[in-house]
Design a protein around this motif. Structure first.
Motif, PDB file in Angstrom:
ATOM      1  N   GLU A  35     -51.091  36.165 -37.361  1.00 51.89           N
ATOM      2  CA  GLU A  35     -50.089  35.813 -38.372  1.00 51.89           C
ATOM      3  C   GLU A  35     -49.489  37.051 -39.037  1.00 51.89           C
ATOM      4  N   GLU A  36     -50.218  38.144 -39.064  1.00 48.64           N
ATOM      5  CA  GLU A  36     -49.727  39.377 -39.683  1.00 48.64           C
ATOM      6  C   GLU A  36     -48.807  40.186 -38.771  1.00 48.64           C
ATOM      7  N   VAL A  37     -48.827  39.886 -37.464  1.00 46.61           N
ATOM      8  CA  VAL A  37     -48.058  40.678 -36.501  1.00 46.61           C
ATOM      9  C   VAL A  37     -46.560  40.441 -36.703  1.00 46.61           C
ATOM     10  N   PRO A  38     -45.779  41.492 -36.913  1.00 45.96           N
ATOM     11  CA  PRO A  38     -44.329  41.320 -37.089  1.00 45.96           C
ATOM     12  C   PRO A  38     -43.673  40.813 -35.809  1.00 45.96           C
ATOM     13  N   ILE A  99     -54.792  32.486 -27.315  1.00 49.90           N
ATOM     14  CA  ILE A  99     -55.641  32.153 -28.468  1.00 49.90           C
ATOM     15  C   ILE A  99     -56.644  31.059 -28.105  1.00 49.90           C
ATOM     16  N   TYR A 100     -56.228  30.102 -27.282  1.00 51.20           N
ATOM     17  CA  TYR A 100     -57.144  29.033 -26.860  1.00 51.20           C
ATOM     18  C   TYR A 100     -58.339  29.615 -26.100  1.00 51.20           C
ATOM     19  N   VAL A 101     -58.059  30.495 -25.138  1.00 53.74           N
ATOM     20  CA  VAL A 101     -59.144  31.114 -24.358  1.00 53.74           C
ATOM     21  C   VAL A 101     -60.015  31.983 -25.271  1.00 53.74           C
ATOM     22  N   TRP A 102     -59.396  32.727 -26.164  1.00 51.59           N
ATOM     23  CA  TRP A 102     -60.134  33.579 -27.098  1.00 51.59           C
ATOM     24  C   TRP A 102     -61.067  32.750 -27.979  1.00 51.59           C
ATOM     25  N   ASN A 103     -60.578  31.658 -28.515  1.00 47.59           N
ATOM     26  CA  ASN A 103     -61.381  30.831 -29.416  1.00 47.59           C
ATOM     27  C   ASN A 103     -62.528  30.112 -28.710  1.00 47.59           C
ATOM     28  N   ASN A 104     -62.347  29.793 -27.432  1.00 48.10           N
ATOM     29  CA  ASN A 104     -63.325  28.948 -26.748  1.00 48.10           C
ATOM     30  C   ASN A 104     -64.172  29.652 -25.692  1.00 48.10           C
ATOM     31  N   TYR A 105     -63.678  30.759 -25.141  1.00 53.45           N
ATOM     32  CA  TYR A 105     -64.374  31.326 -23.985  1.00 53.45           C
ATOM     33  C   TYR A 105     -64.623  32.836 -24.065  1.00 53.45           C
ATOM     34  N   ARG A 106     -64.309  33.485 -25.165  1.00 53.05           N
ATOM     35  CA  ARG A 106     -64.458  34.947 -25.190  1.00 53.05           C
ATOM     36  C   ARG A 106     -65.918  35.335 -24.981  1.00 53.05           C
ATOM     37  N   LEU A 107     -66.105  36.440 -24.254  1.00 47.06           N
ATOM     38  CA  LEU A 107     -67.446  36.926 -23.923  1.00 47.06           C
ATOM     39  C   LEU A 107     -67.970  37.852 -25.017  1.00 47.06           C
ATOM     40  N   PHE A 108     -67.088  38.684 -25.538  1.00 43.24           N
ATOM     41  CA  PHE A 108     -67.424  39.561 -26.660  1.00 43.24           C
ATOM     42  C   PHE A 108     -66.128  39.964 -27.346  1.00 43.24           C
ATOM     43  N   GLU A 109     -66.230  40.634 -28.483  1.00 42.49           N
ATOM     44  CA  GLU A 109     -65.060  40.910 -29.300  1.00 42.49           C
ATOM     45  C   GLU A 109     -64.925  42.395 -29.578  1.00 42.49           C
ATOM     46  N   LEU A 110     -63.877  43.004 -29.039  1.00 41.99           N
ATOM     47  CA  LEU A 110     -63.601  44.403 -29.351  1.00 41.99           C
ATOM     48  C   LEU A 110     -63.003  44.494 -30.759  1.00 41.99           C
ATOM     49  N   PRO A 111     -63.262  45.580 -31.469  1.00 41.55           N
ATOM     50  CA  PRO A 111     -62.730  45.703 -32.839  1.00 41.55           C
ATOM     51  C   PRO A 111     -61.206  45.807 -32.850  1.00 41.55           C
ATOM     52  N   TRP A 112     -60.574  44.992 -33.686  1.00 41.98           N
ATOM     53  CA  TRP A 112     -59.110  44.944 -33.719  1.00 41.98           C
ATOM     54  C   TRP A 112     -58.496  46.240 -34.241  1.00 41.98           C
ATOM     55  N   ALA A 179     -58.111  37.866 -22.786  1.00 39.29           N
ATOM     56  CA  ALA A 179     -58.521  37.007 -23.908  1.00 39.29           C
ATOM     57  C   ALA A 179     -60.036  36.853 -23.981  1.00 39.29           C
ATOM     58  N   LEU A 180     -60.741  37.295 -22.969  1.00 39.79           N
ATOM     59  CA  LEU A 180     -62.201  37.221 -22.983  1.00 39.79           C
ATOM     60  C   LEU A 180     -62.828  38.270 -23.892  1.00 39.79           C
ATOM     61  N   PHE A 181     -62.025  39.300 -24.292  1.00 41.08           N
ATOM     62  CA  PHE A 181     -62.622  40.350 -25.122  1.00 41.08           C
ATOM     63  C   PHE A 181     -61.640  41.078 -26.049  1.00 41.08           C
ATOM     64  N   ILE A 182     -60.337  40.932 -25.861  1.00 40.43           N
ATOM     65  CA  ILE A 182     -59.351  41.625 -26.701  1.00 40.43           C
ATOM     66  C   ILE A 182     -58.786  40.664 -27.737  1.00 40.43           C
ATOM     67  N   PRO A 183     -58.847  40.991 -29.029  1.00 38.94           N
ATOM     68  CA  PRO A 183     -58.356  40.089 -30.081  1.00 38.94           C
ATOM     69  C   PRO A 183     -56.885  39.738 -29.902  1.00 38.94           C
ATOM     70  N   PRO A 184     -56.510  38.501 -30.198  1.00 34.96           N
ATOM     71  CA  PRO A 184     -55.112  38.056 -30.047  1.00 34.96           C
ATOM     72  C   PRO A 184     -54.106  38.905 -30.816  1.00 34.96           C
ATOM     73  N   SER A 185     -54.484  39.408 -31.986  1.00 32.93           N
ATOM     74  CA  SER A 185     -53.536  40.199 -32.778  1.00 32.93           C
ATOM     75  C   SER A 185     -53.139  41.477 -32.056  1.00 32.93           C
ATOM     76  N   VAL A 186     -54.085  42.081 -31.353  1.00 34.42           N
ATOM     77  CA  VAL A 186     -53.784  43.311 -30.602  1.00 34.42           C
ATOM     78  C   VAL A 186     -52.913  42.981 -29.396  1.00 34.42           C
ATOM     79  N   PHE A 187     -53.252  41.895 -28.720  1.00 34.41           N
ATOM     80  CA  PHE A 187     -52.459  41.450 -27.571  1.00 34.41           C
ATOM     81  C   PHE A 187     -51.030  41.130 -27.984  1.00 34.41           C
TER      82      PHE A 187
END
Length: 448
Positions: A35-38, A99-112, A179-187
């Motif tokens: 939501e913060e991404v311009p 976002i759907y794949v990130w919310n339901n199937y991500r393996l790990f989370e890299l820092p945004w 989407a398995l590891f990169i936050p949606p905001s960065v993508f």
């Protein structure tokens, strides 16, 4: 510099300009939430216009000729607007699926907020783009969508904005592994930066960038990609980087003068026709081709495939370039070019106003505005082809505008232009009515 809590961050003009060249560093383009991404693409519209003007000026100084034609330029801009209209109604399918794949199937989370995540995403988005772009040239049903971008016989910054409505509904698949590891905001940031970078490389005024040619996709490399010369076909798929083409054997350096466009030009400026004609061709070919497996091959093999041919077709069947190719350029009166430019500027105003107020409008008003924009873009295409029935469509369009504008469903960004628009469209409706009456009278005289 922020906006309302949870809303898109504001960007300074300097930041927006650097985003266009992918040189906005991680510290200025990392966000915790989507939501913060311009909306970097929307905010780049003034820069698109400015650089198009600059390209015209540089081209005139270099070659004593302008870098484009009115008919092709309006066609490219129309296709660009058309491609963005679904986003007015729906959130980007790229982001929804990601976002759907990130919310339901991500393996790990890299820092945004890590620069390493930022640079990894830069490479990941561009590699996904290379894969999708290459397959879009090698699979007929995907090429039917992507060919819109290649249909211009000019190569300039207008061409960069010439986009497909349908392409985005298949490209999202290639981004899902991230989407398995990169936050949606960065993508979401890099999805826009990758697209924006490809704007400025659509030009002939920049010849060579020296050592950068080894790593980056440049105007020279991308001119090859847009060529219909046999040596250009299916080459240089990279978005930001050219390294993928060098690694996977699809790189070709610029050599002989490039002739732009499709190997079989569509010869139309009608944006709806340009979007749908290739699908109609596949449909007709599918039913005309015997055998179930062959029918599937019509869809999933290359656009040059036919029974008994290799998957991508025969190179010798690519039309030879003679150097005498003439772009599709119907002769129209000078006043018609001026008319189209003025009315397209009005549509740009209405479109920009729609983008800025969409959250405050009813669904019915949004659909009405989108419908009027599509009607207008179609009419401009017919006018640029000097079609006999274009005048009838223009009368309808102008009268629709006056009626809908009176009811308050269409609005300009500039309140001072409201009355001027009403007068303009009323006079134009009368003008086209007179033209049609003259044509009818002339036709009757000929029969007598």
């Amino acid at each position: 510099m922020g906006s309302e809590a949870g809303g898109p961050r504001a960007t300074a003009p300097g930041q927006q300009l650097r985003a266009l060249f992918y040189v906005l560093p991680p510290g200025e383009s990392s966000f915790r939430t989507v939501e913060e991404v311009p909306d970097y693409v929307e905010k780049s519209i003034p820069f698109f216009i400015a650089f198009i003007g600059l390209e015209f000026a540089v081209s005139w100084v270099q070659k004593r000729k302008l870098s484009g034609r009115i008919n092709d330029g309006i066609s490219s801009l129309s296709l660009g607007i058309l491609s963005r209209l679904p986003d007015v109604l729906f959130r980007s399918v790229d982001l929804i699926s990601y976002i759907y794949v990130w919310n339901n199937y991500r393996l790990f989370e890299l820092p945004w907020d890590s620069p390493w995540t930022w640079y990894l995403t830069l490479l990941g988005v561009d590699f996904a783009y290379y894969c999708f772009h290459r397959i879009s040239h090698e699979v007929n049903i995907l090429w039917a969508a992507h060919q819109v971008h290649h249909s211009s016989e000019d190569y300039n910054l207008f061409t960069a904005l010439r986009q497909s409505v349908l392409q985005k509904y298949t490209s999202w698949i290639f981004n899902l592994p991230m989407a398995l590891f990169i936050p949606p905001s960065v993508f979401a940031v890099h999805l826009q930066f990758n697209l924006l970078y490809q704007f400025w490389i659509h030009t002939e005024v920049i010849t060579n960038l020296g050592p950068l040619e080894w790593i980056l996709n440049t105007p020279s490399h991308h001119r090859v990609h847009h060529g219909r010369n046999p040596y250009c076909i299916d080459k240089n798929y990279g978005g930001t980087f050219i390294i993928w083409d060098r690694i996977f054997g699809t790189f070709e350096a610029e050599d002989a003068k490039v002739v732009y466009g499709l190997t079989h030009p569509v010869n139309s400026f009608d944006p709806i026709m340009l979007q749908l004609r290739p699908l109609a061709h596949i449909w007709n070919t599918f039913w005309a081709t015997p055998g179930f497996c062959n029918k599937l091959s019509v869809i999933f093999k290359g656009p040059g495939w036919g029974p008994g041919k290799p998957r991508l077709g025969l190179p010798e069947e690519i039309p030879v370039i003679t150097g005498k190719e003439v772009p599709f350029n119907p002769s129209v009166p000078a006043y018609l070019n001026c008319y189209a430019v003025v009315h397209f500027a009005v549509i740009m105003d209405l479109y920009t106003e729609l983008l800025g107020t969409v959250t405050m409008l009813s669904q019915g008003t949004i659909l009405l505005r989108i419908g009027f924009i599509i009607l207008s873009l179609t009419s401009f295409g017919l006018l640029m082809e000097n079609r006999p029935k274009a005048g009838i469509l223009e009368i309808i369009r102008c009268l629709v505008f006056v009626g809908v504008y009176k009811l308050g469903h269409l609005r300009s960004q500039f309140s001072s232009l409201c009355y001027a628009y009403e007068v303009l469209f009323s006079l134009c409706a009368a003008f086209w009515g007179i033209q049609i009456m003259k044509r009818i009278t002339s036709s009757k005289d000929k029969h007598h």
